[in-house]
Design an enzyme around this catalytic site. Structure first.
Site, PDB file in Angstrom:
ATOM      1  N   LYS A   6       0.639  -1.338   0.437  1.00 25.31           N
ATOM      2  CA  LYS A   6       0.306  -0.064   0.436  1.00 25.31           C
ATOM      3  C   LYS A   6       0.958   0.987  -0.102  1.00 25.31           C
ATOM      4  CE  LYS A   6       0.495   1.289   4.176  1.00 25.31           C
ATOM      5  NZ  LYS A   6       2.006   2.494   4.256  1.00 25.31           N
ATOM      6  N   PRO A  96       9.464  -4.624   0.135  1.00 26.96           N
ATOM      7  CA  PRO A  96      10.570  -5.107   1.225  1.00 26.96           C
ATOM      8  C   PRO A  96      10.044  -4.714   2.524  1.00 26.96           C
ATOM      9  CG  PRO A  96      11.093  -3.124  -0.264  1.00 26.96           C
ATOM     10  CD  PRO A  96       9.366  -3.971  -0.969  1.00 26.96           C
ATOM     11  N   ALA A  98       9.824  -3.132   6.398  1.00 27.41           N
ATOM     12  CA  ALA A  98      10.000  -1.732   7.337  1.00 27.41           C
ATOM     13  C   ALA A  98      10.134  -0.568   6.855  1.00 27.41           C
ATOM     14  CB  ALA A  98      11.122  -1.869   8.561  1.00 27.41           C
ATOM     15  N   GLY A 100       7.649   1.066   4.756  1.00 28.83           N
ATOM     16  CA  GLY A 100       6.751   2.031   4.953  1.00 28.83           C
ATOM     17  C   GLY A 100       5.577   1.592   3.704  1.00 28.83           C
ATOM     18  N   GLY A 104       4.668  -6.284   5.877  1.00 32.96           N
ATOM     19  CA  GLY A 104       3.896  -7.708   7.178  1.00 32.96           C
ATOM     20  C   GLY A 104       2.244  -7.273   7.062  1.00 32.96           C
ATOM     21  N   ASP A 138      -3.010  -1.565   9.762  1.00 33.20           N
ATOM     22  CA  ASP A 138      -2.855  -1.783   7.987  1.00 33.20           C
ATOM     23  C   ASP A 138      -3.885  -2.428   7.630  1.00 33.20           C
ATOM     24  OD1 ASP A 138      -1.710   1.111   7.505  1.00 33.20           O
ATOM     25  OD2 ASP A 138       0.103   0.473   7.616  1.00 33.20           O
TER      26      ASP A 138
HETATM   27  O1  C5P Z   1      -0.867  -1.334  14.333  1.00 31.57           O
HETATM   28  P1  C5P Z   1       0.128  -1.170  14.301  1.00 31.57           P
HETATM   29  O2  C5P Z   1       1.038  -2.174  15.235  1.00 31.57           O
HETATM   30  O3  C5P Z   1       0.836  -1.042  12.660  1.00 31.57           O
HETATM   31  O4  C5P Z   1       1.171  -0.067  14.784  1.00 31.57           O
HETATM   32  C1  C5P Z   1       2.221   0.078  14.659  1.00 31.57           C
HETATM   33  C2  C5P Z   1       3.132   1.066  15.410  1.00 31.57           C
HETATM   34  O5  C5P Z   1       2.140   2.531  15.211  1.00 31.57           O
HETATM   35  C3  C5P Z   1       1.832   1.361  16.667  1.00 31.57           C
HETATM   36  O6  C5P Z   1       2.715   1.040  18.101  1.00 31.57           O
HETATM   37  C4  C5P Z   1       2.356   2.954  16.578  1.00 31.57           C
HETATM   38  O7  C5P Z   1       3.220   3.438  18.092  1.00 31.57           O
HETATM   39  C5  C5P Z   1       2.496   3.703  15.780  1.00 31.57           C
HETATM   40  N1  C5P Z   1       1.151   4.038  15.456  1.00 31.57           N
HETATM   41  C6  C5P Z   1       0.554   5.409  15.609  1.00 31.57           C
HETATM   42  N2  C5P Z   1      -1.048   5.217  14.570  1.00 31.57           N
HETATM   43  C7  C5P Z   1      -1.732   4.615  13.925  1.00 31.57           C
HETATM   44  C8  C5P Z   1      -1.211   3.716  13.815  1.00 31.57           C
HETATM   45  C9  C5P Z   1       0.047   3.118  14.301  1.00 31.57           C
HETATM   46  O8  C5P Z   1       0.760   5.698  16.493  1.00 31.57           O
HETATM   47  N3  C5P Z   1      -2.651   4.746  14.027  1.00 31.57           N
END
Ligand code: C5P
Length: 311
Positions: A6, A96, A98, A100, A104, A138
């Site tokens: 994405k 790839p 980590a 962006g 995962g 995501d």
């Molecule tokens: O939900 P996910 O595990 O993908 O998010 C990874 C990290 O990204 C979270 O632990 C948080 O630190 C940050 N995050 C955030 N706000 C979001 C999505 C992710 O702060 N809306």
């Protein structure tokens, strides 16, 4: 299964919430850079990973795909207690790690949809989206695909009503990675410093959907879309990975309609006016020595989908 990476065409980030997440308004866009996932019955759950950055993907219970399997089992077992045995997931990575691009999360979405098929669980998309949202911010979008507005943590989705215009993207992969929580934390610090107040004392504005971006998507106008791309995380990603400034500048100089850090980075994305322009831009960018490698992709594409197994 095949599942796309994405991009975020807009990523507006609000203040940190009590649970550590940030409220978002984002426009997700799935592109034709795919991981391939298979799910086979096994004695116990396991995962093996090959391809791009495979050595950096955990193969234990921390793997997001295995967490998705566990979440589905928990949600589905009461309905079909007989079937939910172990499952072995294999992931062939092209997205790839980590970077962006939510690689995962894509793998987790594919594992979810695959096990729903394998076990004959029969959950519909709304139920799968709900389970996906519990696994990661995501993951739900990787089930849905296309172009969609995400709210909340990014998990509350509304498909964008837009013509099926294909957009031509060039992705510049960086030599390095960025941790998503570290980039969000850097944004909070930057905002606090700007305001001259400790982070706790200042609240960022609530995020708002960009009307110019939505209008560009409705009209299918790539030029307008290029101008409207935005990412609140970009200054934070640049502060942690300053070399990306050069990558973005090189893309603009080479004629991209727009340039942006993808999500929390460090991948940079560039919009090209046509498939031919994307080819030229990709070649020039890779010659400019401003990134590790480049790829071309089109979007939007569908979310996690079953494809016939390779022979
Ligand atoms: O939900 P996910 O595990 O993908 O998010 C990874 C990290 O990204 C979270 O632990 C948080 O630190 C940050 N995050 C955030 N706000 C979001 C999505 C992710 O702060 N809306």
């Amino acid at each position: 299964m095949r599942v796309p990476a994405k991009l975020n065409l807009q990523l507006a980030v609000g203040p940190p919430r009590a649970d550590g997440y940030h409220d978002l308004v984002t426009v997700f866009h799935a592109v034709s850079l795919f991981d391939e996932i298979t799910a086979r019955p096994a004695g116990r759950d396991g995962v093996s990973v090959t391809g791009e950055g495979a050595d950096r993907v955990p193969e234990d219970g921390d793997n997001l795909a295995l967490r998705a399997v566990a979440a589905l089992r928990e949600a589905a077992v009461p309905a079909s207690p007989a079937d939910a045995g172990g499952v072995h997931i294999t992931i062939a990575k092209r997205i790839p790690v980590a970077a962006g691009l939510a690689g995962g999360s894509a793998d987790a979405a594919a594992a979810l949809v695959a096990c729903n098929e394998l076990w004959g669980t029969g959950l519909g998309q709304p139920q799968l989206l709900e389970i996906a949202a519990r696994v990661g911010s995501d993951v739900a979008f990787a089930v849905l695909g296309g172009t969609a507005v995400g709210r909340g943590r990014g998990e509350r989705l509304t498909p964008a009503l837009a013509p099926a215009t294909p957009y031509h993207w060039v992705l510049a992969f960086a030599d390095g990675q960025l941790s998503t929580p570290a980039v969000y934390a850097a944004l909070d610090r930057l905002r606090a410093a700007e305001a001259g107040a400790p982070a706790a004392k200042r609240r960022a504005a609530e995020p708002v959907l960009d009307a110019a971006l939505m209008s560009a998507l409705r009209s299918g106008d790539a030029r307008q879309l290029g101008r409207a791309l935005s990412n609140d995380l970009q200054p934070a990603a640049l502060s942690l990975f300053p070399a990306l400034r050069k990558t973005l500048a090189a893309g603009i100089e080479l004629g991209a309609l727009g340039a942006l850090v993808s999500g929390s980075g460090p991948t940079c994305l560039f919009l090209a006016a046509s498939a031919d322009r994307a080819l030229d831009l990709a070649a020039s960018l890779s010659g400019a020595g401003v990134c590790r490698s480049v790829a071309r992709a089109t979007g939007p594409v569908p979310g996690a989908a079953v494809v016939p197994a390779a022979r």
